[in-house]
Design a protein around this motif. Structure first.
Motif, mmCIF file in Angstrom:
data_model
loop_
_atom_site.group_PDB
_atom_site.id
_atom_site.type_symbol
_atom_site.label_atom_id
_atom_site.label_comp_id
_atom_site.label_asym_id
_atom_site.label_seq_id
_atom_site.Cartn_x
_atom_site.Cartn_y
_atom_site.Cartn_z
ATOM 1 N N ASP A 50 1.546 7.534 -6.983
ATOM 2 C CA ASP A 50 0.563 8.910 -7.333
ATOM 3 C C ASP A 50 1.283 9.902 -7.471
ATOM 4 O OD1 ASP A 50 -2.360 10.409 -5.758
ATOM 5 O OD2 ASP A 50 -2.070 9.508 -7.849
ATOM 6 N N PRO A 51 2.079 10.467 -6.517
ATOM 7 C CA PRO A 51 2.795 11.790 -6.840
ATOM 8 C C PRO A 51 3.687 11.849 -7.946
ATOM 9 C CG PRO A 51 2.942 11.419 -4.673
ATOM 10 C CD PRO A 51 2.338 10.134 -5.096
ATOM 11 N N ALA A 52 4.262 10.725 -8.237
ATOM 12 C CA ALA A 52 5.377 10.728 -9.411
ATOM 13 C C ALA A 52 4.455 10.748 -10.734
ATOM 14 C CB ALA A 52 5.873 9.144 -9.476
ATOM 15 N N LEU A 102 0.709 -1.159 0.060
ATOM 16 C CA LEU A 102 0.053 -0.076 0.016
ATOM 17 C C LEU A 102 0.984 1.253 0.094
ATOM 18 C CD1 LEU A 102 -2.939 -0.926 2.392
ATOM 19 C CD2 LEU A 102 -2.982 -0.767 -0.061
ATOM 20 N N LEU A 103 1.829 1.263 0.835
ATOM 21 C CA LEU A 103 2.711 2.396 0.885
ATOM 22 C C LEU A 103 3.622 2.558 -0.500
ATOM 23 C CD1 LEU A 103 4.414 2.204 4.395
ATOM 24 C CD2 LEU A 103 2.717 3.966 3.655
ATOM 25 N N PHE A 104 3.922 1.580 -1.317
ATOM 26 C CA PHE A 104 4.421 1.587 -2.448
ATOM 27 C C PHE A 104 3.706 2.261 -3.642
ATOM 28 C CE2 PHE A 104 5.216 -0.443 -6.661
ATOM 29 C CZ PHE A 104 6.459 0.069 -7.045
ATOM 30 N N VAL A 105 2.268 1.630 -3.612
ATOM 31 C CA VAL A 105 1.473 2.273 -4.584
ATOM 32 C C VAL A 105 1.017 3.791 -4.295
ATOM 33 C CG1 VAL A 105 -1.244 2.124 -5.147
ATOM 34 C CG2 VAL A 105 0.152 0.118 -4.742
ATOM 35 N N GLU A 154 1.375 12.217 -11.148
ATOM 36 C CA GLU A 154 1.038 13.600 -11.093
ATOM 37 C C GLU A 154 1.994 14.682 -11.656
ATOM 38 O OE1 GLU A 154 -0.742 14.986 -7.760
ATOM 39 O OE2 GLU A 154 -1.953 13.464 -7.294
ATOM 40 N N ILE A 155 3.312 14.430 -11.288
ATOM 41 C CA ILE A 155 4.519 15.355 -11.584
ATOM 42 C C ILE A 155 4.551 14.852 -13.240
ATOM 43 C CG2 ILE A 155 6.923 15.522 -11.667
ATOM 44 C CD1 ILE A 155 6.623 15.042 -8.510
ATOM 45 N N ASP A 156 4.520 13.887 -13.432
ATOM 46 C CA ASP A 156 4.818 13.730 -15.036
ATOM 47 C C ASP A 156 3.635 14.214 -15.834
ATOM 48 O OD1 ASP A 156 7.158 12.046 -14.759
ATOM 49 O OD2 ASP A 156 6.215 10.196 -14.844
ATOM 50 N N ASN A 157 2.418 14.173 -15.423
ATOM 51 C CA ASN A 157 1.335 14.682 -15.818
ATOM 52 C C ASN A 157 1.492 16.239 -16.088
ATOM 53 O OD1 ASN A 157 -1.107 14.782 -17.168
ATOM 54 N ND2 ASN A 157 -2.220 14.913 -15.435
ATOM 55 N N LEU A 158 1.891 16.945 -15.048
ATOM 56 C CA LEU A 158 2.209 18.433 -15.152
ATOM 57 C C LEU A 158 3.150 18.780 -15.877
ATOM 58 C CD1 LEU A 158 1.817 19.114 -11.400
ATOM 59 C CD2 LEU A 158 0.401 19.814 -13.185
ATOM 60 N N LYS A 159 4.231 17.992 -15.946
ATOM 61 C CA LYS A 159 5.513 18.263 -17.204
ATOM 62 C C LYS A 159 4.795 17.985 -18.425
ATOM 63 C CE LYS A 159 9.389 16.586 -14.431
ATOM 64 N NZ LYS A 159 10.417 15.757 -14.225
#
Length: 107
Positions: free
Chosen positions: A26-28, A19-22, A30-35
């Motif tokens: 999520d933030p990674a 669960l911690l890995f999943v 989101e960052i790729d999507n913003l880029k």
């Protein structure tokens, strides 16, 4: 009984780790999507500046009209010599005419 306890002691930390890995993915994503969104907007700005530059022939847009239009749309023009910035665009003037509008490289 011991086997059940050992299985639970192994399963619970494994589930928590998964669960911690999943959650960390999520933030990674989101960052790729913003880029990707920034790259898309930069391409759109370049397209708009190229389209605008195609219309600047024989002083089709005076500096006064440009400044008036920018001010009406709440975008102050900051001039430094013949170059200026308005919003996300770099403007170049010659005499009393706007010559080109480009997207700065740093944007």
């Amino acid at each position: 009984m011991k086997e059940t306890c050992i299985a639970l002691l192994v399963a619970i930390p494994s589930v928590i780790a998964l669960l911690l890995f999943v959650k960390s993915l999520d933030p990674a994503l989101e960052i790729d999507n913003l880029k990707e969104q920034i790259k898309l907007q930069h391409r759109e700005l370049r397209f708009l500046s190229n389209m605008a530059n195609a219309g600047f022939s024989s002083c089709g847009l005076s500096v006064l009209n440009f400044e008036k239009f920018a001010k009406e749309n709440d975008h102050p023009v900051l001039w430094e010599g013949d170059d200026g910035l308005v919003g996300g665009f770099k403007v170049h003037k010659k005499d009393l005419c706007i010559v080109s509008v480009t997207v700065p490289d740093w944007l």
